[in-house]
Design an enzyme around this catalytic site. Structure first.
Site, PDB file in Angstrom:
ATOM      1  N   GLU A  31       0.846  -1.192   0.000  1.00  0.00           N
ATOM      2  CA  GLU A  31       0.000   0.000   0.000  1.00  0.00           C
ATOM      3  C   GLU A  31       0.880   1.240   0.000  1.00  0.00           C
ATOM      4  OE1 GLU A  31      -2.532   3.005   0.132  1.00  0.00           O
ATOM      5  OE2 GLU A  31      -3.155   0.949  -0.307  1.00  0.00           O
ATOM      6  N   ILE A  47     -22.996   2.267   1.045  1.00  0.00           N
ATOM      7  CA  ILE A  47     -24.240   1.561   0.721  1.00  0.00           C
ATOM      8  C   ILE A  47     -23.912   0.174   0.181  1.00  0.00           C
ATOM      9  CG2 ILE A  47     -26.382   1.610  -0.613  1.00  0.00           C
ATOM     10  CD1 ILE A  47     -26.048   3.939   1.373  1.00  0.00           C
ATOM     11  N   HIS A  49     -25.434  -2.141  -2.051  1.00  0.00           N
ATOM     12  CA  HIS A  49     -26.491  -1.956  -3.037  1.00  0.00           C
ATOM     13  C   HIS A  49     -27.301  -3.219  -3.269  1.00  0.00           C
ATOM     14  CE1 HIS A  49     -25.567   2.129  -4.271  1.00  0.00           C
ATOM     15  NE2 HIS A  49     -24.288   1.816  -4.222  1.00  0.00           N
ATOM     16  N   VAL A 174       4.482   1.285  -5.518  1.00  0.00           N
ATOM     17  CA  VAL A 174       5.070   0.526  -6.620  1.00  0.00           C
ATOM     18  C   VAL A 174       5.481   1.506  -7.722  1.00  0.00           C
ATOM     19  CG1 VAL A 174       4.670  -1.236  -8.391  1.00  0.00           C
ATOM     20  CG2 VAL A 174       3.734  -1.530  -6.076  1.00  0.00           C
ATOM     21  N   LYS A 251     -26.018   6.743  -9.829  1.00  0.00           N
ATOM     22  CA  LYS A 251     -27.215   6.592  -8.994  1.00  0.00           C
ATOM     23  C   LYS A 251     -27.715   7.919  -8.451  1.00  0.00           C
ATOM     24  CE  LYS A 251     -25.676   1.969  -7.794  1.00  0.00           C
ATOM     25  NZ  LYS A 251     -24.393   2.052  -8.519  1.00  0.00           N
ATOM     26  N   GLU A 335     -15.537   0.564  -9.545  1.00  0.00           N
ATOM     27  CA  GLU A 335     -16.331   1.685  -9.019  1.00  0.00           C
ATOM     28  C   GLU A 335     -17.617   1.111  -8.424  1.00  0.00           C
ATOM     29  OE1 GLU A 335     -17.671   4.295 -12.090  1.00  0.00           O
ATOM     30  OE2 GLU A 335     -18.312   2.669 -13.401  1.00  0.00           O
TER      31      GLU A 335
END
Length: 484
Positions: A31, A47, A49, A174, A251, A335
């Site tokens: 990371e 959320i 979904h 990286v 959305k 996403e």
């Protein structure tokens, strides 16, 4: 030599790490920032979904439905916080009704049981949500929708993976990947590591990682979404997640309670740079006005803060989950509904590894369980004040969120090397209350200093290049918006 290196410690990388930790493998998760969950995973709506949300026939549609069904068991094991509230997707006219019917059919195609969805009209909607806009004519009720704390989920997954043998190295960006005959050398700003397999879960930077091994068949379009958070407890003005009819951009603006009881509205969707996490007055103005079409009487005096996050929108229009090159697996363009899909994504990656020839031997000692950090307390204001100067681990450090010294110490000893205020915030909710850390930050620093035996001036508010610490928004700022 590692069997697998996972690049990226967001919710996707951490879910994959946890899934693979069930097997006798040598795994490293890299990371670039100072903690897990520092990208899109900490700055989204949280959320889970419903199965209606993503288009049938796409990876998003398949994995969203499958992932949704895995949350109850996952939360029982890892205690990150999840509950099924259900959702309403609301409409105002006949065109909206047609769209909602299509969403209903899409949900059935994805596998949602017809008992879990229903088209509602008029008073049926108001009985469920008394504070909703009285002009709403039609709504899709989706019972399988839930809410979670996305950063707490990511932290829980990463902690459990580490507990089961996964190594994690933070602040390892990286910068180059070298290909050998039957392995890769992953070079970071800190060191170099050899591995048989690479799993690219680098979020908005996944295209950059992919290009390091010559794969250039997609690119990531960074899309910024801004949110507004209201005081804890104010989420009670609604019972469910409230969506408006979606558009081609996504959305749309939602109104939702958070898992911890705040109200949250947002996000918008704007193409941006991968580093732009600013909020702006015009966008916040748009978010408030649009949210008030769903729930008109939102009280701006209850505003606590605003923040933004970057979504890794793929140029392909769908998740990219494949062995793009021998022993190099892309998990890119994740996403929305990526958070929901993440447990199913991990299973898919496992199957790709099996087909690729990786030998997978299940461990006999895998431990699926992880204790929560946050201890729920029902204390009066007087009791909290009396506990502020206790000479014990029961001492209250953050009075707004009733966070004890014991919880902060626990967070620091979970196997992920952290020392920032931001990292403690995400694990305990300290600094997330009304004062936004003005009272408790010096107290948190003292606990970190004593526990880790470091000087207080070595303790940053947030790590370099970490995402956002939500900015406290002055009430006068919102008054200037002149929203009716």
């Amino acid at each position: 030599m590692y069997d697998i290196i996972i690049i990226g410690a967001g919710v996707v990388g951490s879910t994959i790490a946890r899934e693979l930790s069930k097997y006798s493998l040598k795994i490293l998760m890299l990371e670039k920032t100072d903690d897990v969950s520092n990208g899109a995973s900490k700055a989204n709506s949280g959320i889970v979904h419903g199965g209606y949300a993503a288009k049938y026939g796409t990876l998003k549609g398949k994995l969203c439905f499958e992932g949704n069904r895995m949350y109850d068991k996952l939360n029982k094991e890892l205690n990150f916080g999840f509950k099924r509230t259900g959702a309403l997707v609301i409409g105002f006219d006949e065109n909206d009704e047609k769209t909602l019917i299509e969403l209903y059919k899409n949900g059935l195609n994805n596998g949602v049981n017809e008992n879990e969805m229903k088209i509602l009209y008029g008073d049926e909607i108001l009985k469920i949500e008394p504070n909703i806009n009285k002009d709403v004519k039609v709504a899709l009720l989706a019972k399988d929708v839930g809410i979670t704390s996305p950063y707490e989920m990511t932290i829980a997954l990463a902690e459990n993976a580490v507990n089961n043998g996964v190594e994690i190295k933070l602040e390892n960006e990286v910068i180059k990947i070298e290909e050998k005959n039957d392995y890769y050398i992953v070079i970071t700003n800190q060191n170099s590591y050899e591995t048989k397999y690479i799993i690219n879960a680098a979020g908005v930077f996944s295209d950059k990682i992919s290009e390091m091994v010559g794969i250039k068949n997609f690119h990531i379009i960074p899309r910024k979404g801004q949110y507004i958070i209201f005081h804890k407890g104010y989420g009670e003005i609604i019972n469910k997640v409230i969506f408006q009819v979606p558009t081609e951009k996504g959305k749309g603006i939602l109104v939702t309670p958070t898992y911890h009881g705040n109200l949250m509205i947002g996000p918008d969707a704007q193409e941006s740079s991968k580093y732009d996490l600013n909020t702006d007055i015009e966008t916040l103005k748009y978010i408030i006005r649009t949210a008030k079409l769903s729930v008109p009487n939102i009280d701006l005096k209850k505003v606590l803060t605003s923040f933004s996050g970057i979504r890794p929108t793929p140029s392909t229009g769908d998740f990219i989950i494949e062995e793009s090159k021998e022993r190099f697996i892309n998990v890119a363009g994740i996403e929305s509904p990526g958070l929901t899909s993440s447990p199913a994504i991990a299973k898919m990656v496992l199957n790709i590894l099996k087909k690729s020839g990786l030998k997978l031997i299940e461990k006999n000692d895998f431990n699926p369980y992880r204790k929560p950090i946050i201890i729920k307390k029902d204390l009066t204001y007087k009791e909290v004040n009396n506990m502020l100067e206790l000479n014990s681990d029961e001492q209250i450090i953050c009075r707004c969120e009733m966070v004890s010294k014991k919880e902060i110490i626990d967070a620091l000893k979970r196997g992920i090397p952290i020392k920032s205020i931001d990292a403690i915030k995400r694990r305990t909710r300290a600094t997330m209350g009304f004062c936004q850390g003005e009272f408790c930050i010096p107290r948190i620093k003292k606990v970190i200093s004593e526990t880790l035996n470091i000087n207080e001036d070595e303790i940053p508010l947030r790590g370099k290049k970490s995402g956002i610490l939500p900015k406290k928004v002055n009430l006068n700022y919102f008054k200037q918006l002149d929203i009716k």
